[in-house]
Every structure is written in structure tokens, then in C-alpha cells.
Design a protein around this motif. Structure first.
Motif: not given
Length: 366
Positions: A216-235
Motif C-alpha cells: 500500500x505504501x507505494x502510493x503514499x508520500x513521506x516516511x510517516x505516511x508510508x509507515x502509518x499506512x502499513x502499520x498494524x493500526x491502519x493497514x
């Protein structure tokens, strides 16, 4: 899932007591029920971290913040132990609005509550472990305080064995391995795993969040955004959102995920052999993955020095199982099931049917 529902009800009760008190003040007193406002906000925030992001959890948090904001001055009065004998009109109006919203949200949460079940209902045990490492070094983390990176969660479902005869009978069964996808966590499949464990099978199921499986993070910008998208919390939430907002792009993501089965199941097999011994027999459960990928894993663990893989079962080939990729949401995520036109079902008919099909396939593979 039902534990999340109970936690939500607890927050709703606290907000109800905090909001309804304006209707019953008759005598001068310390406004003690105002203490429920910060407590409800704290518990609703904890629900996020314990059970993950969902629309209901978000609505609960927003409403608890609204109740907290409305009662902020009352909290200050309470901390100063001041006596109150009346409420101003504005506060009463906002409290009644909060009360209406609390009752409305309570009705929705109760309507879409998950089906209640537990290990005792199936006479099984359930263990939960935190994983660390990447796919080539995946292992159970020794301690939360060890400082190792979080890489996923492992669940082990096992039958309760009370005598040597049962032990001998169940020892012939392979270990069943499952790795979840983007749209469904292990808990969305849990009734099915518990039914398999009830029939004498040990199930190892994992939610993996390693760097090799970040689609999913391939389509996100920024380190924080990529981390959040792939997190257990939000994925899971972000995957469901992506599927609805960008269906064509999500098909590409899904194709990549399906082809990742080789890496996921290979890592999970090595972990199973580490836990249960090098001679353990394993059988793979998959849901909508690329068959060439799973055949590659079977070949890997049937080539010297291995002889562990006994076959696989594809859940999505069962016609009655209409929620492939999502799990058994008619029990575990009733809100999503309603959105897909599926009714809440508390008899476990579909997971029981799929479990029986699985056992039949395992028996025929011997």
C-alpha cells in the motif's frame, strides 16, 4: 472482536452517565459524574491501540472528545471540589445533544456487534505472540522490552487434550498454517480456526507487517505516511478504503500481494518447524493467493533436507464462502458485512462448512 464491543459499551455507558446527569440535579453536590468524561476519552483512545482503527472506533473517539470538551469546566470544578446546584442553559443543551448522539451510536454499535465466542466454547486454547525480524529471520520476540522491531502477530490455536488416546490421535494431524492478507486480519478468520482446532488440529496464523510485504505504501508520500499506512493500526482500514476509492489500482496491489504467498508461507513454515520441531508436518490454508506461489512453497519443503509439506487448501474455492479475502465477516465485522449485503450470522454455518471441507481435503491428501 467481542472484547472490542464490550470496551465500546463501557465508553458509551460512561458518556451516558456524564451526559444524562443534567436531567437529575436537585440538591447541591459535588458534580462527580463529570469524572467519566476524561475516563471515556482515555478508554476510547486505548481502544484504537488495542483493537485497531475502524469507523466505529473513530466515531466513538470523536464523540468522547466532544463530551470531554463539553464537560471541561465541570472537570475543573470537580478537581477543585466545588459545589454546584445548577447548570447553565448552554451546557444543558450541549449535554442533551451529546446524550442523543451517545444513544444513536449505541444503537448502531449494538446492531452491528460481532458474534460472541471464546476458546471455552470450542474447548481449545489460544496463544498470542509478537513477531520480530524480516521474512528471512522471522521469530517470536522474547519480550516487549527487548527493543526488537515489531514484525507481526502470531496466533496459535490448539485443541484441549485430556488423555493419551486423544494425544495419539491428534499427533497424526499436520500443523495448519495461514498468513492473512491486506483486507482481513487473523481475527476475521478466527471462528474457522477455532472450529479446526476443535477437531484436533493445531493452527498457526499470522498477521505480518514486514518491509517485504509493503504494497500500500507505494502510493503514499513521506516516511510517516508510508509507515502509518502499513502499520498494524491502519493497514486493513486503508486497504478497504483503497479498494473502494481506486479499484483498478487496488487490483494491481492485490495481484502483488497474492504472488507474495511464497515468501509469507516459507517464513511461517520455518517458524513452525522452529516451534514444533523439524519433523512436524505442515498443511497450508490460503485465501485467494496465487497457486504457483503456494506450489513453490510445497516444493521447497518437500525437497531435501525437508519433507514437511503435505498440501494446501484454498478457501476461496468453496462456493458458499462469498467473502474471500475478508474472512468470516458475518461473525467478526458485521458493519462491513452489512455494507456487502451479508447478514449477521451467529450459528457459524459458513466457517463450519469451510472447516469440514478443509478437513476432508487434509484427510484425502494423506
Amino acid at each position: 472482536m467481542f472484547d472490542c464491543f464490550l470496551a465500546q459499551i463501557l465508553v458509551l455507558i460512561m458518556m451516558f452517565l456524564c451526559s444524562v446527569r443534567v436531567l437529575f440535579i436537585k440538591n447541591s453536590r459535588v458534580d462527580s459524574f463529570a469524572a467519566f468524561a476524561p475516563l471515556s476519552l482515555l478508554v476510547s483512545a486505548c481502544i484504537f491501540f488495542c483493537f485497531g482503527f475502524s469507523l466505529l472506533n473513530l466515531a466513538l473517539f470523536v464523540l468522547s472528545f466532544l463530551v470531554f470538551s463539553t464537560n471541561f469546566r465541570a472537570i475543573l470544578r470537580l478537581s477543585a471540589k466545588l459545589i454546584i446546584d445548577t447548570y447553565n442553559v448552554v451546557f444543558v443543551i450541549f449535554s442533551i445533544l451529546n446524550l442523543i448522539l451517545v444513544l444513536g451510536l449505541a444503537a448502531i454499535i449494538i446492531l452491528v456487534r460481532p458474534v460472541k465466542y471464546s476458546e471455552k466454547d470450542f474447548n481449545i486454547t489460544k496463544e498470542q505472540h509478537t513477531l520480530t525480524g524480516n521474512l528471512s529471520t522471522l521469530q517470536v520476540r522474547d519480550s516487549f522490552f527487548s527493543g526488537e522491531r515489531f514484525s507481526g502477530t502470531l496466533f496459535i490455536y490448539e485443541p484441549v487434550i485430556k488423555d493419551e488416546i486423544t494425544q495419539s490421535l491428534y499427533s497424526e494431524n499436520p500443523i495448519l498454517l495461514f498468513a492473512s492478507g491486506l483486507r482481513g486480519s487473523v481475527q476475521n478468520y478466527e471462528p474457522y480456526f477455532m472450529l479446526l482446532a476443535q477437531k484436533g488440529y493445531t493452527v498457526m496464523a499470522a498477521d505480518l507487517y514486514v518491509p517485504e510485504l509493503r504494497f500500500l505504501s507505494k502510493y503514499s508520500d513521506g516516511f510517516i505516511s508510508k509507515s502509518l499506512v502499513e502499520s498494524q493500526f491502519l493497514r486493513r482500514f486503508m486497504a478497504l478504503k483503497e479498494e473502494r476509492s481506486n479499484p483498478e489500482r487496488f487490483k494491481q496491489i492485490l495481484a502483488e500481494e497474492q504472488k507474495s504467498a511464497t515468501k509469507k508461507y516459507s517464513a511461517l513454515t520455518h517458524l513452525a518447524l522452529e516451534i514444533f520441531g523439524d519433523e512436524a508436518k505442515v498443511f497450508y490454508i490460503v485465501d485467494g493467493v496465487d497457486f504457483d506461489s503456494i506450489y513453490a512453497v510445497i516444493d521447497e519443503f518437500n525437497t531435501e533436507p525437508f519433507s514437511n509439506a503435505k498440501g494446501f487448501f484454498s478457501m476461496n474455492r468453496v462456493d458458499e464462502y462469498t467473502t474471500s479475502g475478508y474472512g468470516f465477516i458475518e461473525q467478526t465485522d458485521v458493519l462491513l458485512a452489512h455494507d456487502m449485503g451479508i447478514e449477521r450470522e451467529n450459528k457459524f454455518f459458513i466457517p463450519r462448512y469451510v472447516a469440514n471441507k478443509t478437513i476432508k481435503t487434509i484427510t484425502e491428501s494423506r
